[in-house]
Design an enzyme around this catalytic site. Structure first.
Site, PDB file in Angstrom:
ATOM      1  N   ARG B  19       0.839  -1.199   0.000  1.00  0.00           N
ATOM      2  CA  ARG B  19       0.000   0.000   0.000  1.00  0.00           C
ATOM      3  C   ARG B  19       0.884   1.263   0.000  1.00  0.00           C
ATOM      4  O   ARG B  19       1.035   1.910  -1.020  1.00  0.00           O
ATOM      5  CB  ARG B  19      -0.933  -0.018   1.230  1.00  0.00           C
ATOM      6  CG  ARG B  19      -2.093   0.969   1.114  1.00  0.00           C
ATOM      7  CD  ARG B  19      -1.747   2.420   1.442  1.00  0.00           C
ATOM      8  NE  ARG B  19      -1.234   2.593   2.809  1.00  0.00           N
ATOM      9  CZ  ARG B  19      -0.766   3.737   3.269  1.00  0.00           C
ATOM     10  NH1 ARG B  19      -0.728   4.821   2.501  1.00  0.00           N
ATOM     11  NH2 ARG B  19      -0.287   3.827   4.499  1.00  0.00           N
ATOM     12  N   ASP B  20       1.469   1.577   1.126  1.00  0.00           N
ATOM     13  CA  ASP B  20       2.253   2.817   1.182  1.00  0.00           C
ATOM     14  C   ASP B  20       3.423   2.753   0.217  1.00  0.00           C
ATOM     15  O   ASP B  20       3.827   3.759  -0.360  1.00  0.00           O
ATOM     16  CB  ASP B  20       2.746   3.070   2.606  1.00  0.00           C
ATOM     17  CG  ASP B  20       3.130   4.531   2.830  1.00  0.00           C
ATOM     18  OD1 ASP B  20       2.667   5.383   2.045  1.00  0.00           O
ATOM     19  OD2 ASP B  20       3.868   4.828   3.775  1.00  0.00           O
ATOM     20  N   HIS B 212       9.438   6.815   8.199  1.00  0.00           N
ATOM     21  CA  HIS B 212      10.150   6.883   6.919  1.00  0.00           C
ATOM     22  C   HIS B 212      11.616   7.139   7.210  1.00  0.00           C
ATOM     23  O   HIS B 212      11.957   7.850   8.158  1.00  0.00           O
ATOM     24  CB  HIS B 212       9.573   7.992   6.034  1.00  0.00           C
ATOM     25  CG  HIS B 212       8.246   7.636   5.452  1.00  0.00           C
ATOM     26  ND1 HIS B 212       8.073   7.347   4.119  1.00  0.00           N
ATOM     27  CD2 HIS B 212       7.035   7.482   6.020  1.00  0.00           C
ATOM     28  CE1 HIS B 212       6.804   7.046   3.892  1.00  0.00           C
ATOM     29  NE2 HIS B 212       6.142   7.122   5.024  1.00  0.00           N
ATOM     30  N   CYS B 243       6.833  10.202  -0.084  1.00  0.00           N
ATOM     31  CA  CYS B 243       5.779  11.193   0.138  1.00  0.00           C
ATOM     32  C   CYS B 243       5.878  12.211  -0.978  1.00  0.00           C
ATOM     33  O   CYS B 243       6.934  12.803  -1.167  1.00  0.00           O
ATOM     34  CB  CYS B 243       5.952  11.870   1.486  1.00  0.00           C
ATOM     35  SG  CYS B 243       4.829  13.266   1.729  1.00  0.00           S
TER      36      CYS B 243
END
Lengths: 308, 308
Positions: B19-20, B212, B243
């Site tokens: 997902r991320d 992160h 991001c």
């Protein structure tokens, strides 16, 4: 140390980019090193490993040790040190005016033979003479114990052997000790255990650590060291460095990453983050390839701010 | 917890690469995701964030959420979760058989508006309905508080605001909380302070962290979290992710790096390091670019051994 996480108030960071960082690179011009040196001094660094007095055949990148050393007096108030591999190197360093020396003893024979063409015992036998030379010049001798956790040839290094080696180094004249994670394999708990064991046997001798960030755990391991009171840490600008005997090995922990971590944790380093980033950018230019430092690439956290 | 460095006996790692990790990538074929899913299951992962039920226009890389979800029942015994952005997404997820949901609320308006086109207050207002939908299906609602430390638009996030937000999320029906270091700026002491503050206000609600590794401090911060008892940590295979609003931002902390750190510290994760490296290599192949994981590149520490 206060708060939910105990960390020290300050550390003494030693910048090793000019030595450990550059030693495996293609030789770069002395003038470029001197530019980098100037940029490093501007960061606020107060301990800088400037070069190594070793065989120019073995380490061509540092063949200009005397030339670099001739410029160090331009920067008073900084402790410049140099690495040596034997008493002859110690004499060269002292003659060049460098009297804070690091002498490497690999903790096991595999790395010792590959790196210095002698056994651990043979390397240890020379601590006394190296110390004697530098003590005669009013200086200090630090023994760096390489492959203190793992040897790329011999596998895991028995902690008891490291402790015994540390004790013998001190008995032979070492003023300081440093544990080297030469191939970037150690981690927080192993760090804490070995530091604790060496301290017990070598009480009163300053003990530092030298880490490589090969498996992402470099700063985590540095944090662990600081949490148990290790205040002397090596780092290299931009994360320069590597080990010729370890596949995939990356460089030292990056000075600007460690300084960022410390600043954000309230641990004083005396270093200026923006000047560190400028020095890291220069280091990148000097070696002519991208360096992996996250702080170099992504910036300080204030730089994460963007405009809508 | 014993020894000079206190660490927990085990953690529950949640794999978020699918997902991320993939959400900012160019869309990859569903079949490739299913291969990666299979490889991740083989690592021993027991909590896997499988996809997100969000607008396919906003996140084209996850437009196949229903197709991926249709395969999850092939792997019994694993907690598969999915991210949703609103009650409609929650209904889609539940209809697709996924009943462990993550719902994101950004802790400040800058990121909230850029990421979800609504304010923090507006996002918070929907927690109750999302929770209600998933509770109706016998599932759980985790609220991930994004930009919990710093917002790339608004700067540092006031901790008091995060604490209040966490409390309101729980009051609205959140079963679990997760603090997201969305742009990779937090560090050990800030981690410990915010976790401690949120815990005090939300006692009894499980609290995880999502990090992160943008500035080299990802694993150090994970270590700090574990040291103060955080047992739920997100990580992504190969360090996939990023991001879109943070310059230089790299991915999540890499699963295989966190697993390596944990194994070496005696912290059980249930994961197999060699299978993680195989999955990371597959992730690299699937996204078609080198990933930055040190453990992927350099291997386990046993692999540091070379022959003379």
């Amino acid at each position: 140390m206060t708060g939910p996480l105990r960390v020290p108030e300050s550390i003494r960071l030693r910048e090793v980019g000019l030595r450990d960082g550059l030693q495996i690179e293609q030789p770069i011009p002395t003038a470029a090193k001197l530019r980098l040196l100037e940029a490093l001094v501007a960061t606020g660094a107060r301990r800088i490993e400037a070069t190594a007095f070793v065989s120019p055949k073995a380490v061509p990148a540092l063949a200009d040790a005397e030339e670099v050393a001739a410029h160090l007096s331009e920067y008073p108030g900084i402790e410049f040190s140099a690495l040596v591999a034997n008493p002859r190197g110690a004499h060269r360093a002292v003659d060049a005016g460098v009297t804070a020396l690091e002498y490497v003893v690999s903790a096991s024979d595999g790395h010792s033979l590959a790196n210095a063409h002698r056994t651990t015992a043979q390397a240890l036998d020379q601590v006394g003479e190296v110390a004697s030379v530098v003590h005669g010049a009013g200086g200090t001798c630090e023994v760096i114990i390489a492959v203190a956790w793992d040897d790329p040839f011999d596998g895991p290094t028995p902690p008891g052997g490291v402790v015994a080696l540390a004790r013998r180094a001190v008995d032979s004249g070492a003023d300081r000790l440093c544990l080297g994670d030469t191939i970037g394999t150690t981690t927080p708990v192993r760090m804490a255990e070995l530091v604790t064991a060496v301290r017990t046997t070598c009480q009163g001798t300053p003990l530092g650590v030298h880490l490589h960030d090969t498996r992402g755990a470099g700063l985590a391991t540095a944090l662990a060291a600081m949490q148990i009171g290790v205040l002397d840490l090596d780092a290299s600008i931009g994360g320069l460095g590597g080990c010729p005997f370890a596949p995939g090995a990356s460089g030292n922990i990056a000075t600007e990453e460690l300084a960022f971590l410390c600043r954000e944790c309230g641990i004083e380093t005396g270093l200026d983050l923006e000047r560190l980033r400028a020095a890291a950018a220069l280091a990148q230019e000097v070696v002519g390839r991208p360096l992996e430092s996250g702080v170099l690439r992504a910036g300080d956290r204030s730089l994460a701010a963007v405009r809508r």
